[in-house]
Design a protein around this motif. Structure first.
Motif: not given
Length: 97
Positions: A23-36, A43-58
């Motif tokens: 959900l978008k509201v949960e995705a925003e809480k991850t700190g994922a970059f997006h254009f406000f 419902k959105v997709k959060v793509y990340y670089v790294g081994h998990s969303l929590e420890s992602a570099y980006s």
């Protein structure tokens, strides 16, 4: 130059690229970059670089990546840098072979 070096180091580490759909509201809480100012569905997709969303570099809201792991990129060269807003910079890159 330093930013280019950091990016190329992450590329060489051949980190995986993954995503989580949430959900978008949960995705925003991850700190994922997006254009406000852009409208996103509930419902959105959060793509990340790294081994998990929590420890992602980006991480960012995105429709889909162009690679499955950073090693596919091979390297980048920053070709342009500009201001887009207060304390916000945009860079343009070209891909290396």
């Amino acid at each position: 130059k330093k930013v280019e070096e950091i990016i190329n180091q992450k590329i060489k580490k051949d980190l995986p690229v993954g995503y989580k759909e949430m959900l978008k509201v949960e995705a925003e809480k991850t700190g994922a970059f997006h254009f406000f100012k852009q409208k996103y569905p509930d419902k959105v997709k959060v793509y990340y670089v790294g081994h998990s969303l929590e420890s992602a570099y980006s991480k960012e809201f995105c429709g889909g990546p162009h690679v499955e792991h950073t090693g596919q990129i091979k390297g980048i060269k920053i070709t342009k840098e500009e201001a887009v807003a207060a304390r916000v910079r945009r860079i343009r890159v070209s891909l290396s072979d």
